[in-house]
Design an enzyme around this catalytic site. Sequence first.
Site, PDB file in Angstrom:
ATOM      1  N   THR A 104      18.685   7.790  17.775  1.00  0.00           N
ATOM      2  CA  THR A 104      18.165   7.850  16.414  1.00  0.00           C
ATOM      3  C   THR A 104      18.864   8.992  15.683  1.00  0.00           C
ATOM      4  OG1 THR A 104      16.395   9.476  16.786  1.00  0.00           O
ATOM      5  CG2 THR A 104      15.898   7.151  17.312  1.00  0.00           C
ATOM      6  N   VAL A 112       3.227  14.890   6.109  1.00  0.00           N
ATOM      7  CA  VAL A 112       2.136  14.912   7.079  1.00  0.00           C
ATOM      8  C   VAL A 112       1.479  16.272   7.220  1.00  0.00           C
ATOM      9  CG1 VAL A 112       3.081  12.982   8.408  1.00  0.00           C
ATOM     10  CG2 VAL A 112       3.670  15.334   9.063  1.00  0.00           C
ATOM     11  N   LYS A 141       5.012  19.955  21.093  1.00  0.00           N
ATOM     12  CA  LYS A 141       4.753  18.667  21.741  1.00  0.00           C
ATOM     13  C   LYS A 141       3.779  18.824  22.916  1.00  0.00           C
ATOM     14  CE  LYS A 141       7.310  15.896  19.228  1.00  0.00           C
ATOM     15  NZ  LYS A 141       6.738  14.769  18.465  1.00  0.00           N
ATOM     16  N   TYR A 188       9.890  23.307  19.422  1.00  0.00           N
ATOM     17  CA  TYR A 188       9.698  21.868  19.611  1.00  0.00           C
ATOM     18  C   TYR A 188       8.865  21.584  20.858  1.00  0.00           C
ATOM     19  CZ  TYR A 188      10.831  16.936  20.350  1.00  0.00           C
ATOM     20  OH  TYR A 188      10.753  15.573  20.560  1.00  0.00           O
TER      21      TYR A 188
END
Length: 244
Positions: free
Chosen positions: A187, A61, A156, A152
């Site tokens: 996950t 991406v 976000k 992170y």
Amino acid sequence: MTAAGRVALVTGAARGQGAAIAERLLADGFRVAACDVLADELTATVRRLKSSSVVGIPLDVTSAPQWQSAVAAVVETFGGLSALVNNAGVLHRASLADETAAGFEGSWRVNCLGPFLGIQAVLPQLRHTDGASIVNTCSTGALRPFPNHSAYGSSKWALRGLTQVAAAELAADGIRVNAVLPGPVETPMLDPATQSRLARHALLGRIGTANEIADAVAFLVSDQASFITGSELIVDGGQSLQIG
């Protein structure tokens, strides 16, 4: 447009949330382009889904040329594109003192630049599609600060801002842009010890499942959300209500 006529491109679809989103949209009647940089795992996921309505497309991406190639492949395979789910993301932890420029930039490139490049790549298709929509996967890390998550969390937060700008700018084209903000989810992004620790402190006594995030995404791309844009759907079991 009915779901049966819709085509969704889902990033980070090889496993976890992305695989669950691809499977849910497929069940809802979408044709799905499942995209990921993890080629072997992506192939296994597509094989497991056992449907002619899903295709696996390798995609980094952070690469604009790969985005262009992926969108072209989707259009060639399914004849169009109506929804983009920017789900791919990386979780990188480090204290401010120990963080590196490379580590910080790497998180931003996947978590924010990637969705930006994706939005740019799909615009020519979405602008000519009724009921077009984009969903960005943010995080509760974009609602409250978590120590040792500077890369992170900030990436976000930026993705939240990108979502808002895109919603405002693309509304005139009939393209809805929303965000889903998951809390801790079971996950591969979270190791078992972290999952157990977070579950012990969770208001509902557990962490979320990938299918619960997929349900939220499925709603946001559906006709039931046709008057929703620029919104943030928090799916965190109440994590953002807690202090400390």
